[in-house]
Design an enzyme around this catalytic site. Sequence first.
Site, PDB file in Angstrom:
ATOM      1  N   CYS A 101       0.813  -1.230   0.000  1.00 48.12           N
ATOM      2  CA  CYS A 101       0.000   0.000   0.000  1.00 48.12           C
ATOM      3  C   CYS A 101       0.843   1.274   0.000  1.00 48.12           C
ATOM      4  CB  CYS A 101      -0.961  -0.008   1.182  1.00 48.12           C
ATOM      5  SG  CYS A 101      -1.963  -1.491   1.242  1.00 48.12           S
ATOM      6  N   HIS A 159      -3.396   6.991   2.651  1.00 50.17           N
ATOM      7  CA  HIS A 159      -3.782   5.675   2.109  1.00 50.17           C
ATOM      8  C   HIS A 159      -5.161   5.335   2.646  1.00 50.17           C
ATOM      9  CE1 HIS A 159      -4.044   1.588   1.101  1.00 50.17           C
ATOM     10  NE2 HIS A 159      -3.716   1.109   2.285  1.00 50.17           N
ATOM     11  N   ASN A 170      -9.940  -0.490   0.110  1.00 51.56           N
ATOM     12  CA  ASN A 170      -8.486  -0.390   0.087  1.00 51.56           C
ATOM     13  C   ASN A 170      -7.981  -0.956  -1.235  1.00 51.56           C
ATOM     14  OD1 ASN A 170      -5.740  -0.745   0.430  1.00 51.56           O
ATOM     15  ND2 ASN A 170      -5.900  -1.583   2.504  1.00 51.56           N
TER      16      ASN A 170
END
Length: 328
Positions: free
Chosen positions: A116, A255, A285
């Site tokens: 990520c 994020h 996500n």
Amino acid sequence: MSEAPGVGILGTGSYLPSRVLSNFDLEKMVETSDEWIRTRTGIRERRLAAGGEFTSDMAVAAARRALEASGTRPEDLDMIVNATITPDMPWPSTACLIQEKLGAAKAFAFDVSAACSGFLYGLTTAHNFILSGTASRALVLGAEKLSSIIDWKDRNTCVLFGDGAGAAVLGPSERRRVLSVHLGSDGGAAELLCMPGGGSRRPTSPETLAGGLHFLKMEGKEVFKFAVKAMAAAAEEAIAKAGLKPSDIRLLIPHQANIRIVEATAKRLELPMEKVFVNLDKYGNTSAASVGIALDEVEAQGLLKPGDKVALVAFGAGLTWASVILEW
Ligand code: COA
């Protein structure tokens, strides 16, 4: 202030597949509820790539938009860096497949694996290649087809993730300029979030398949604790390196993992949520794609004006963390 003037973002792009998977759809697949997912994560729906749509396809769609926005022709690119944990194939790099599809014949191309944090690792890499004079115009991508590594029977993980791609073209520029960067890693916690099978340690076999080792595995609570600390610390480091204070930041682009992680990060930085960009309710996500997609939406919505200071921050498997400060 940073000693790195003159490298900035010339244009951004993103791509989200059209298929929407809502929390209500997930209720029919595993024992969960819209209410549980919303209150624990903030996510309402996520996008899923079509069967024949690969990570490179989503990256190319995002890249075309970023190239157009920046007035760059594919043949003018010197460099393509693609962040992903869901490459089309383990190798060659998905960046090379993207290069071919774009017709960016002059560019060298490679993938980065930082989960990520990948988009910001890629941005930092491209920034430094340009500063060193090795490249002049770089395409940075974060692209993921996480649906291909999700165990759709595991409610602990399948509700959290989605597919998509984000892109940015970097080059000499005084606008949207990189002021500072901060990267970090802690391999000691690698097992908290990983795909255990299919590599040289456990090559794919009937046993690895039977054990589901080709799926994403996560210790959710441990990752949560780490994320809250790492995101704020990474942002603080990068903000200080830019000679700024958190209160100087006009917009935090974090994020997009979980609204509780985002809120905790904002709280540690003493930033009100009006100064924090959130789109995880729509996409979940998307790992390496997350910050790139968010950056493109911020640009499209015209949320910033010249001179605004922006903090991008991410954490992910590795473990890894990263923050980049921009002056818009
Ligand atoms: N629906 C309903 N119940 C669920 C569920 C779901 N989709 N997923 C897990 N549960 C259950 C668990 O089985 C567990 O039940 P048990 O206590 O009977 O074992 C319980 O919910 C856990 O609840 P809670 O402790 O409140 O969960 P949490 O507050 O830790 O939230 C996460 C779980 C996964 C949302 C949270 O830990 C998280 O976001 N972690 C970070 C994940 C992340 O961001 N990963 C990517 C990093 S880049």
